[in-house]
Structures are given as structure tokens and as C-alpha cells.
Design a protein around this motif. Structure first.
Motif, short mmCIF file in Angstrom:
data_model
loop_
_atom_site.label_atom_id
_atom_site.label_comp_id
_atom_site.label_asym_id
_atom_site.label_seq_id
_atom_site.Cartn_x
_atom_site.Cartn_y
_atom_site.Cartn_z
N ALA A 195 0.84 -1.19 0.00
CA ALA A 195 0.00 0.00 0.00
C ALA A 195 0.88 1.25 0.00
N VAL A 196 0.61 2.17 -0.90
CA VAL A 196 1.35 3.43 -0.97
C VAL A 196 0.39 4.57 -0.69
N PRO A 197 0.90 5.72 -0.24
CA PRO A 197 0.02 6.86 0.04
C PRO A 197 -0.80 7.24 -1.19
N LYS A 198 -2.08 7.46 -1.01
CA LYS A 198 -2.96 7.81 -2.11
C LYS A 198 -2.68 9.25 -2.54
N ALA A 199 -2.32 9.42 -3.82
CA ALA A 199 -1.94 10.73 -4.32
C ALA A 199 -3.08 11.73 -4.20
#
Length: 653
Positions: A113-117
């Protein structure tokens, strides 16, 4: 978890509440703590509060206000006011929630999971609103409005975190013009009032409620069974009445089949609604299994959405089996009339379905008479014999970043430091031998497990290994493992196997091991590298119900653990998925007996009934073998740990 909130102006126009049109409740919050992470982000920690946990989104604290709405009123509007907000920090990046993983098989592979732009690089505050209104819920005839509060807001443009120390919820109501369809009526029973007060933040509003048609409260508990088990269920009902002073009704599926409905499940639910309204039942024990193609007690398949750990994609299923359908009895649970029950648009006026419990449901997952005799006898043994207060916590390695032992320690915080045996991955004593020794030690009342599982395996045990447990002191089990409670015999990804799940082997197929279990019918979920994944949250809320809220009855405690999380339910965070699947394999009324005084063997039930653990029942009144005084219900085969396929007294179902 109960919130003892500060209600500054809890009820406007309190003396004339029946005509009131405004409710006002204020909530205060402790000062948040900012916890730095290795990646340079900070996590906002707020003592005692739940968290917003959606992969890729900021982890922020939240609290669910639960507002009791006056009887006969509709909700017109909800608004929030907050004291002057404080700046907690500027130029910071809040930590985002990690990826979900199944408690199926350990792996370090899968999506990250990556930070939601759109959040972290956007210009809008997160969350956009400081509150989220949930659809009106009903519990035992009372109307409850959950409102999710977000005391901390993130402003991504300049990296500011703002905090509101106090938030006030104002709810405008007015007298209703039409009654809600398929809504249960308020019964005016003391036991109902106790649960309602515990479930809301403004219990004084309960004074506006009056029973439209007072219930006689003829029965406390309903045992619903396949007709071939009726005589044995009558024995058990007699035992419950003698031991606990309950009034117990035994009914068969033939009676439920007389109710209206398009399928057996709907007819059963309509029968439970009728019995709730007319006889006062609070506990429901379903007697019968739901194996594919040979159900002895039908189960409702509901709609749920899971997250694939490989790519993070959402995968809906219409094959989630759930007895929540039989516990939450308001509405139809299929308001749009399609083939999906339990959607979040299947409730009143296109809102969510009823998710607050009117009755507490458990199951004896039995196929044969011998299995039923055995599980009844195990419950009796637990009730009648001395029970230790000690627990055993089993925490397996989940993946290289996630320790089951660390997760178990988070659950342990809610047990008031009860005496514990720890079998953890980090301690190198989490293996089959140590777990078997702990079971056979006869030292534990609760076994709590976090680890990987499937329909045929849990906690290192597969069916051929279960008879190695020879314990005489029985315990309740709780597992977060995938599919361990798949009582329709499906395995991972809903593949039909046509076998009994491992928890059935723990409970009904042996005279030893556990008398009852709480388990997942499908995938369990955790958050990689964290302790606050969905299955662990429900686990610690169960502990909180038992040890802090003093809810001793196992079915009520299990349901309370889910109601306390109603503000967290979402298709995005697996909390709704796990809400549906948690199933009690056992009698929902059975009380646990943890006590602060080791010398006190008396157990308090429902706050008004005291039983003495040393009570002796005359077996001859209920025993089918009058020459045997060793057990209340004689299974004729206490040492038979097989699956009863060849027993000559099988029900032939």
C-alpha cells in the motif's frame, strides 16, 4: 468498547422529552501523541480511540457516537460543532495504513500500500468532513444513530494536523408519521433495557420508550433444531432451566417452515422475529450443521467484499455464510430484492441493513445424535466443574513484518492482566507440542489464537491430531485463522470441499479440547506490520466485553465486540467482511467465569441471577442412561473421537 463520554448538554428539553426535537451530546478527547516512523511520517495516536484504517489513507483517530433517538421520532438533521481547533504539527506527513493480508498462509509477497496521491498531494482536508453519519440502526426496538467523529484533520497543502479537543453532536428529530417497515417493537423488558443502555451514550432517553404490546417474557432462550434432535434438545433445555433459572423453548424447523418466506432461511428468520416479539427470547441456539448439500440447519449466504493480498483488488463474494442474519432481525436484509443479502444498500430507504443485535445466536454444528450428545455434555461439564481463570495466548508468525505474538499482546491489554500462558513466535515456543501441552495441562479457560489456518487446519492441528488432546478441563477457543470455522465445508477462495471444518473437530467430534469456539467462516485479515487489523480488533473487543464490560455470556460478548466496531465497517477496510463471518460454535448463553477473587466460585449471570459453580444436578432426570451417574447427557461413547459416520444412532439427516 464502552465510551464513558462527557455529555455536557445531553438532552435539551429533558422534562418534555416526548415532544423534544433536539438532542445534544458533547465528547471530549485526550491530547493526541505523534509517533514518528522510520519513513519520516508521524502517526496520530489518541488514547482509547479507534482508528481510520484504509490502505493508503492517513491513519487518524475516530470515535463513534451512538445516539438513542426518542421513540416515535425520525431523524431530521445531524450537525457537528467543535471547539477552537489546535494545530498539532505543521510540515508533517501522517502515516498511511498498510496492506491487508489473509490469515491463510504466511507470505511476504503481495501488494504494497502506498500513500494515495489524491489525498496526500491534494488540496482538500482529510477527511473532508469532521463526521460521518451512519444509517439509523435498531436494537431490541430502540432507535440508535451512530455518528463517526474525526477529532484530527489533515491539511495536505501545508502538512498541518489540526485537533478538536471537544466535539458536540446535535441531532434534530421530529415525531414520525409512518412506522418503519419490518421494524421490531420495543418490548419493555429489563434485560433489553440493560443492553440498550450499554449500547448508547444517552441512556436517559430510554424513558421515552413504552412497550406498545407488553411481552409476557415466557421464554429467555429458544433452541431451534432439526426434528430428529428434539428429544435431546428437551434434555438440554431442562438442564438450562434447572441450572440457570432460564425459561427455554424447544422448537423444530417444522414450526419455522410454517412462516412466510421465499426460502428456509427467510422462514427461520421470520419465525425468530415472531418469537422475539411474542415470547421474549434473548438467546437463540441453532442445532444443526450446514454442510453443502446436506444441511440440517440452513445458513444465509450474504454479500461481502474481500481484498486480494496479491494486488489489493476488491473481490466481492455472495458466498459468505453468516448467522448475523438470524441475530439482527429488523428489516428484510434484501431491500432491493436482488440475489445479494446484506449489502449496505439493503436497509430501510436504501440505507444499510440492521447490524445491531436483537438476539444472540450460537450453533451446535452437529450432524448426528452422538455429536449432539457430546457437545451438550461438554457444555454441562464446563458449567458444573471448577474452571481456572488462566488463559493461553497462541501467536504465530504471520509474515516477516507481522508477529502473531505482538498482536496477542495487544489483545492481552484488555484482559485486566489475567494469568496467561504465552506461546509466541518471538519466544520460539509456538509449535504443536507446546500448544498440545497447554491444552492437556487443564489450566486454561480461554485459548486465543492468531495464526494461519484453513478449513482443515488451525493452530497446527489437523483432524487426525485432535484426539491427542486429552484435557478434562474444557475451554472456549477463539481463532483469527482463515476458514477454520467454514461450517459449509468450503476452503480458501470458496472452493467446495464437502468436509467438516477443523473447529467442528475441536468442539463436537471429541469429548475433549474446547466446549465452544469463535471462528471465521471465511478469510481472517490483519494489517501487515501492525496490531490493529480487523480480526485482532474484534478479538480485543471480545476481551474488553468479558473483562471490562463484565459481559459473561459468550454470545452476547461476541455480538458486543461487533457492535462496538459499527463505526468502522466498510468495504474498504475488511471490518464489514469480518463482522459477518465471526461465528459462535456453542451455546450463546453459556457464561464464562473469570473472577477477581480466586476463592469465589459463584458466577453472576445477566446481573440478576447467581449460580453456584458447585451446583449438582440429578442426572437421572435428564440422562438417557439411568445407570450412569457420571454425566447429565450420556453420549454412550465419551472416548469416541471419530466423526460418528458409523454410529448406529445417527440421525440419518
Amino acid at each position: 468498547m464502552r465510551w464513558y463520554v462527557l455529555i455536557l448538554a445531553a438532552l435539551l428539553l429533558l422534562p418534555t422529552l416526548a415532544a423534544a426535537d433536539m438532542l445534544e451530546l458533547s465528547y471530549t478527547f485526550d491530547q493526541p501523541v505523534l509517533v514518528p516512523h522510520d519513513d519520516g511520517s508521524v502517526e496520530v495516536s489518541l488514547n482509547g480511540e479507534q482508528r481510520h484504517l484504509v490502505p493508503g489513507e492517513p491513519i487518524l483517530p475516530q470515535r463513534t457516537a451512538r445516539v438513542l433517538i426518542p421513540q416515535g421520532h425520525d431523524v431530521v438533521d445531524v450537525s457537528i460543532t467543535a471547539d477552537a481547533q489546535l494545530v498539532l504539527a505543521a510540515g508533517v506527513t501522517p502515516t498511511h495504513a498498510t496492506a491487508y493480508r489473509y490469515t491463510g498462509s504466511p507470505t511476504d509477497e503481495g501488494y504494497i500500500a502506498v500513500p494515495k496521491a489524491e489525498i496526500y498531494q491534494g488540496n482538500d482536508p482529510f477527511p473532508r468532513l469532521a463526521f460521518r453519519r451512519i444509517h439509523l440502526q435498531r436494537k431490541m426496538g430502540a432507535q440508535i444513530l451512530p455518528v463517526v467523529l474525526y477529532p484530527v484533520t489533515y491539511l495536505p497543502e501545508n502538512g498541518v494536523l489540526r485537533f478538536a479537543p471537544r466535539m458536540t453532536v446535535t441531532v434534530e428529530t421530529r415525531p414520525t408519521k409512518t412506522a418503519a417497515p419490518l421494524a421490531l417493537s420495543y418490548r419493555g423488558l429489563d434485560s433489553d433495557d440493560t443492553e440498550i443502555r450499554m449500547a448508547v451514550d444517552n441512556p436517559s432517553v430510554l424513558t421515552t420508550y413504552r412497550a406498545v404490546a407488553p411481552v409476557k417474557a415466557d421464554f429467555d432462550m429458544l433452541i431451534l433444531t432439526h426434528p430428529n434432535f428434539t428429544d435431546l434438545c428437551e434434555y438440554y433445555a431442562n438442564y438450562k432451566e434447572q441450572t440457570f433459572g432460564l425459561k427455554v423453548k424447544v422448537a423444530t424447523l417444522l414450526e419455522a417452515a410454517q412462516m412466510p418466506g421465499i426460502d428456509p432461511q427467510m422462514r427461520i428468520r421470520n419465525y425468530l422475529r415472531q418469537q422475539f416479539q411474542e415470547t421474549g427470547i434473548r438467546y437463540v441456539l441453532l442445532v444443526g450443521d450446514a454442510d453443502l448439500g446436506r444441511e440440517t440447519m440452513p445458513v444465509r449466504k450474504v454479500y461481502a467484499v474481500g481484498t486480494d493480498p496479491d494486488d489489493g483488488a476488491h473481490h466481492p463474494t455472495n458466498l459468505m455464510i453468516s448467522d448475523v442474519y438470524y441475530g439482527c432481525l429488523d428489516g428484510s436484509w434484501n431491500g432491493n430484492g436482488n440475489d445479494r443479502y446484506g449489502e449496505d444498500i439493503d436497509g430501510e430507504d436504501g440505507g444499510d441493513v440492521d447490524l445491531m443485535f436483537d438476539v444472540h445466536v450460537g450453533r451446535f454444528m452437529v450432524d448426528t445424535r452422538n455429536e449432539l450428545k457430546r457437545t451438550m455434555e461438554k457444555h454441562v461439564r464446563f458449567d458444573q466443574n471448577p474452571t481456572p481463570s488462566k488463559v493461553v495466548f497462541v501467536g504465530e508468525r504471520a509474515d516477516s513484518l507481522s508477529s502473531g505474538g505482538v498482536m496477542k499482546e495487544e489483545v492481552y491489554k484488555y484482559t485486566n492482566e489475567v494469568d496467561v500462558t504465552r506461546l509466541y513466535d518471538k519466544m520460539n515456543n509456538c509449535d504443536f507440542g507446546h500448544v498440545l501441552d497447554a491444552i492437556n495441562s487443564n489450566e486454561h479457560q480461554w485459548l486465543n489464537h492468531m495464526g494461519h489456518a484453513d478449513v482443515y487446519m488451525d493452530m497446527f492441528f489437523m483432524p487426525p491430531m485432535v484426539p491427542m488432546a486429552k484435557n478434562d478441563t474444557l475451554f472456549i477457543g477463539y481463532t483469527q485463522g482463515c476458514y477454520a470455522g467454514s461450517f459449509d465445508g468450503r476452503m480458501g477462495y470458496d472452493i467446495p470441499m464437502g468436509i467438516d471444518c477443523i473447529v467442528e473437530h475441536f468442539t463436537v467430534k471429541t469429548a475433549h479440547f474446547a466446549f465452544a469456539y469463535i471462528a471465521n467462516t471465511r478469510f481472517g485479515f490483519y494489517l501487515q506490520g501492525r496490531v490493529d487489523g480487523p480480526s485482532n480488533v474484534y478479538d480485543w473487543e471480545f476481551a474488553d466485553a468479558v473483562f471490562d464490560e463484565k459481559i459473561t455470556n459468550i454470545g452476547w460478548a461476541n455480538d458486543d465486540s461487533r457492535e462496538d466496531c459499527i463505526g468502522m465497517l466498510s468495504y474498504e477496510n475488511m471490518m464489514r467482511y469480518c463482522f459477518y463471518e465471526l461465528t459462535l460454535f456453542g451455546d450463546p448463553h453459556t457464561p464464562l467465569r473469570f473472577t477477581d477473587d480466586p476463592g469465589d466460585d459463584d458466577t453472576v449471570i445477566d446481573d440478576d441471577t447467581v449460580i453456584d459453580d458447585d451446583t449438582v444436578i440429578d442426572d437421572d432426570t435428564v440422562d438417557d442412561d439411568t445407570t450412569d451417574d457420571d454425566t447429565v447427557i450420556d453420549d454412550d461413547d465419551d472416548n469416541d473421537d471419530d466423526d460418528d459416520n458409523d454410529d448406529d444412532d445417527g440421525c440419518g439427516c
